[in-house]
Design a protein around this motif. Structure first.
Motif, PDB file in Angstrom:
ATOM      1  N   GLY A 116      12.746   7.505  -7.828  1.00 23.69           N
ATOM      2  CA  GLY A 116      12.594   8.264  -9.055  1.00 23.69           C
ATOM      3  C   GLY A 116      12.825   9.747  -8.898  1.00 23.69           C
ATOM      4  N   TYR A 117      12.969  10.239  -7.661  1.00 26.40           N
ATOM      5  CA  TYR A 117      13.204  11.664  -7.467  1.00 26.40           C
ATOM      6  C   TYR A 117      14.671  12.041  -7.577  1.00 26.40           C
ATOM      7  N   THR A 118      15.540  11.060  -7.604  1.00 29.21           N
ATOM      8  CA  THR A 118      16.962  11.336  -7.786  1.00 29.21           C
ATOM      9  C   THR A 118      17.516  10.332  -8.793  1.00 29.21           C
TER      10      THR A 118
ATOM     11  N   PRO B  21       0.817  -1.202   0.000  1.00 31.21           N
ATOM     12  CA  PRO B  21       0.000   0.000   0.000  1.00 31.21           C
ATOM     13  C   PRO B  21       0.851   1.252   0.000  1.00 31.21           C
ATOM     14  N   THR B  22       0.458   2.235  -0.786  1.00 25.79           N
ATOM     15  CA  THR B  22       1.230   3.449  -0.899  1.00 25.79           C
ATOM     16  C   THR B  22       0.342   4.659  -0.943  1.00 25.79           C
ATOM     17  N   SER B  23       0.759   5.750  -0.361  1.00 25.65           N
ATOM     18  CA  SER B  23       0.005   6.980  -0.396  1.00 25.65           C
ATOM     19  C   SER B  23       0.689   8.001  -1.251  1.00 25.65           C
ATOM     20  N   ARG B  24       1.387   7.672  -2.113  1.00 29.18           N
ATOM     21  CA  ARG B  24       1.964   8.532  -3.108  1.00 29.18           C
ATOM     22  C   ARG B  24       3.204   7.897  -3.625  1.00 29.18           C
ATOM     23  N   ARG B  25       3.044   7.802  -4.761  1.00 29.78           N
ATOM     24  CA  ARG B  25       3.867   7.914  -5.917  1.00 29.78           C
ATOM     25  C   ARG B  25       4.812   6.777  -6.125  1.00 29.78           C
ATOM     26  N   ARG B  26       5.292   6.436  -7.014  1.00 32.50           N
ATOM     27  CA  ARG B  26       6.417   5.826  -7.657  1.00 32.50           C
ATOM     28  C   ARG B  26       7.140   4.780  -6.829  1.00 32.50           C
ATOM     29  N   PHE B  27       7.232   3.628  -7.438  1.00 37.56           N
ATOM     30  CA  PHE B  27       8.068   2.588  -6.876  1.00 37.56           C
ATOM     31  C   PHE B  27       9.458   2.638  -7.510  1.00 37.56           C
ATOM     32  N   LEU B  28      10.263   1.619  -7.228  1.00 35.25           N
ATOM     33  CA  LEU B  28      11.675   1.682  -7.608  1.00 35.25           C
ATOM     34  C   LEU B  28      11.878   1.732  -9.104  1.00 35.25           C
ATOM     35  N   LYS B  29      12.703   2.665  -9.533  1.00 34.20           N
ATOM     36  CA  LYS B  29      13.155   2.736 -10.921  1.00 34.20           C
ATOM     37  C   LYS B  29      14.593   2.247 -10.983  1.00 34.20           C
TER      38      LYS B  29
ATOM     39  N   GLU C 203      29.235  20.427  -6.792  1.00 29.57           N
ATOM     40  CA  GLU C 203      29.000  21.799  -6.340  1.00 29.57           C
ATOM     41  C   GLU C 203      29.288  22.004  -4.860  1.00 29.57           C
ATOM     42  N   THR C 204      29.117  20.952  -4.053  1.00 28.68           N
ATOM     43  CA  THR C 204      29.201  21.128  -2.595  1.00 28.68           C
ATOM     44  C   THR C 204      30.273  20.277  -1.923  1.00 28.68           C
ATOM     45  N   GLY C 205      30.731  19.233  -2.587  1.00 30.58           N
ATOM     46  CA  GLY C 205      31.666  18.309  -1.945  1.00 30.58           C
ATOM     47  C   GLY C 205      30.983  17.352  -0.993  1.00 30.58           C
ATOM     48  N   ILE C 206      29.660  17.319  -1.003  1.00 32.66           N
ATOM     49  CA  ILE C 206      28.900  16.451  -0.103  1.00 32.66           C
ATOM     50  C   ILE C 206      28.381  15.248  -0.881  1.00 32.66           C
ATOM     51  N   LYS C 207      28.644  14.064  -0.358  1.00 37.81           N
ATOM     52  CA  LYS C 207      28.137  12.843  -0.961  1.00 37.81           C
ATOM     53  C   LYS C 207      26.750  12.545  -0.398  1.00 37.81           C
ATOM     54  N   VAL C 208      25.812  12.261  -1.301  1.00 39.26           N
ATOM     55  CA  VAL C 208      24.449  11.944  -0.895  1.00 39.26           C
ATOM     56  C   VAL C 208      24.220  10.444  -0.951  1.00 39.26           C
ATOM     57  N   VAL C 209      23.645   9.905   0.108  1.00 38.88           N
ATOM     58  CA  VAL C 209      23.202   8.519   0.141  1.00 38.88           C
ATOM     59  C   VAL C 209      21.683   8.545   0.253  1.00 38.88           C
ATOM     60  N   ALA C 210      21.010   7.976  -0.731  1.00 45.97           N
ATOM     61  CA  ALA C 210      19.553   8.015  -0.780  1.00 45.97           C
ATOM     62  C   ALA C 210      18.961   6.656  -0.459  1.00 45.97           C
ATOM     63  N   ASP C 211      17.984   6.675   0.429  1.00 43.57           N
ATOM     64  CA  ASP C 211      17.179   5.491   0.687  1.00 43.57           C
ATOM     65  C   ASP C 211      15.765   5.836   0.247  1.00 43.57           C
ATOM     66  N   VAL C 212      14.998   4.836  -0.165  1.00 40.39           N
ATOM     67  CA  VAL C 212      13.674   5.124  -0.722  1.00 40.39           C
ATOM     68  C   VAL C 212      12.574   4.471   0.102  1.00 40.39           C
ATOM     69  N   PHE C 213      11.419   5.137   0.121  1.00 41.22           N
ATOM     70  CA  PHE C 213      10.223   4.559   0.741  1.00 41.22           C
ATOM     71  C   PHE C 213       9.119   4.501  -0.303  1.00 41.22           C
ATOM     72  N   ASP C 214       8.135   3.633  -0.074  1.00 37.51           N
ATOM     73  CA  ASP C 214       7.072   3.467  -1.053  1.00 37.51           C
ATOM     74  C   ASP C 214       5.730   4.004  -0.572  1.00 37.51           C
TER      75      ASP C 214
ATOM     76  N   SER D  47      10.504  13.642 -15.347  1.00 36.98           N
ATOM     77  CA  SER D  47       9.057  13.803 -15.575  1.00 36.98           C
ATOM     78  C   SER D  47       8.285  14.216 -14.324  1.00 36.98           C
ATOM     79  N   PHE D  48       8.869  15.094 -13.526  1.00 34.15           N
ATOM     80  CA  PHE D  48       8.175  15.616 -12.367  1.00 34.15           C
ATOM     81  C   PHE D  48       7.912  17.102 -12.535  1.00 34.15           C
ATOM     82  N   THR D  49       6.702  17.512 -12.216  1.00 40.40           N
ATOM     83  CA  THR D  49       6.323  18.909 -12.341  1.00 40.40           C
ATOM     84  C   THR D  49       6.990  19.741 -11.262  1.00 40.40           C
ATOM     85  N   THR D  50       7.463  20.915 -11.618  1.00 43.42           N
ATOM     86  CA  THR D  50       8.161  21.768 -10.659  1.00 43.42           C
ATOM     87  C   THR D  50       7.224  22.782 -10.036  1.00 43.42           C
TER      88      THR D  50
END
Length: 369
Positions: free
Chosen positions: A57-59, A8-16, A70-81, A314-317
């Protein structure tokens, strides 16, 4: 994703595929374990690392690489559904490593009420004045005290115009043509969206707390239930491309992404109204890297970055400046940017309080039927 019923999900997109490649060195095939992260003192307060919790899908790797450059910062992304699974993890103490989280509109309100969010210092944010007016003082977070909108869209119907004799224009099409689309239609696997579409069909609010209205919506869905192939938020994609499905309830961002793959696919936002969702950036209480979090917010608000995300993901800004630099064909795409006449009929989802239990009870009965 398979065509089976998904979580069950309350918004958006599963794993790409793009999300699966994020921070490969840090993420295992099952996702990184927060308990391990929290027990590692090197990850607490490390200004060179930024952990974010986001919708899939947001990153993508290009975005993360540019932020690092640009920043020298490494991003680690975890996803929720789902918003609910994200909230449960945060409340259970599993969200302590994150400095940026991507909740949807109604969940911002809920998390703020639970004292889980940091009040934003607007003096550290560049670009809030560039947002469309409706996002500068949203009903779910007046004054953007806790959140910055990053994307928005509608929930509607994607269909194969070649295979359907008449085009849908409202929710009632599903009921009136249920024999035609028998087992060749899907609804999203989302209690609020599915109950919401039935409520709108009956002329009620997506956010109704009238118990009789909610019951009527459930009874309408029982009539439709035999025609539904599955409740899936993502599995409809491959099925509609190979013409196993004729029509699917989906999010506008997903429709915008898949429509170019088949010229016969069309998307509509039902004329009686639908949900108007917004996804946001927030900084949780006790974020280990708040400075990095503000840098991420400012990075995502850069017009050129926001415009790239629209074109590539494909995300609206929500940024006026980003919208202005988009190609004309994207600005005029009603799937991404529906006309004001449609938006006026849509509603943002709001927390339901004690009535969440009523929705969930009917949802369980509907899915098990």
């Amino acid at each position: 994703m398979s065509s089976q019923q998904d979580t069950p999900t309350s918004r958006r997109r599963f794993l790409k595929a793009s999300a699966a490649t994020i921070a490969v060195s840090t993420l295992s095939s099952c996702g990184w374990r927060l308990a391990e992260v929290k027990s590692n003192p090197r990850m607490q307060g490390n200004s060179d690392l930024l952990y974010i919790y986001t919708w899939a899908g947001y990153t993508d790797q290009d975005l993360l690489d540019r932020f690092y450059d640009e920043t020298g910062i490494k991003v680690v992304a975890d996803v929720f559904d789902s918003n609910e699974s994200m909230l449960a993890r945060v409340q259970a103490g599993g969200g302590g490593a994150y400095s940026i989280i991507y909740p949807s509109d109604y969940m911002v309100q809920k998390m703020a009420a639970l004292n889980l969010l940091t009040e934003l210092d607007h003096s550290l944010i560049i670009g809030l004045d560039d947002l469309f007016p409706q996002f500068q003082d949203p009903i779910y977070d007046p004054g953007n005290v806790y959140s910055v909108p990053i994307s928005w869209g509608t929930t509607g119907l994607i269909y194969n115009s070649k295979l359907l004799p008449t085009a849908p224009n409202d929710w009632d099409y599903l009921w009136e043509n249920r024999d035609l689309v028998l087992k060749r239609m899907t609804l999203v696997n989302d209690v609020r969206e599915v109950m919401g579409c039935a409520l709108r069909k009956l002329g009620y609010s997506y956010n109704s707390t009238n118990v009789e209205n909610i019951k009527q919506a459930y009874e309408e869905l029982l009539i439709l239930r035999p025609a539904i192939a599955s409740f899936t938020t993502d599995g409809w994609r491959s099925q509609i491309l190979v013409e196993d499905l004729l029509i699917a309830m989906c999010y506008s961002s997903d429709a915008a992404e898949i429509k170019p793959e088949n010229e016969d696919l069309e998307y509509i936002t039902p004329r009686s109204g639908s949900s108007l969702w917004t996804d946001t950036l927030v900084i949780p209480k006790n974020a280990p890297n708040p400075d990095g979090a503000y840098q991420w917010i400012n990075f995502m608000l850069q017009p050129d970055i926001a415009a790239e995300i629209v074109e590539r993901l494909s995300f609206t800004t929500a940024s006026r400046e980003a919208y202005q630099i988009l190609p004309e064909e994207l600005k005029e795409d009603p799937t991404l940017f529906p006309p004001e006449s449609i938006i006026e009929r849509c509603e943002s989802l709001a927390p339901l309080g004690k009535y969440e239990e009523v929705y969930e009870r009917y949802w369980t009965k509907l899915r098990s039927g």
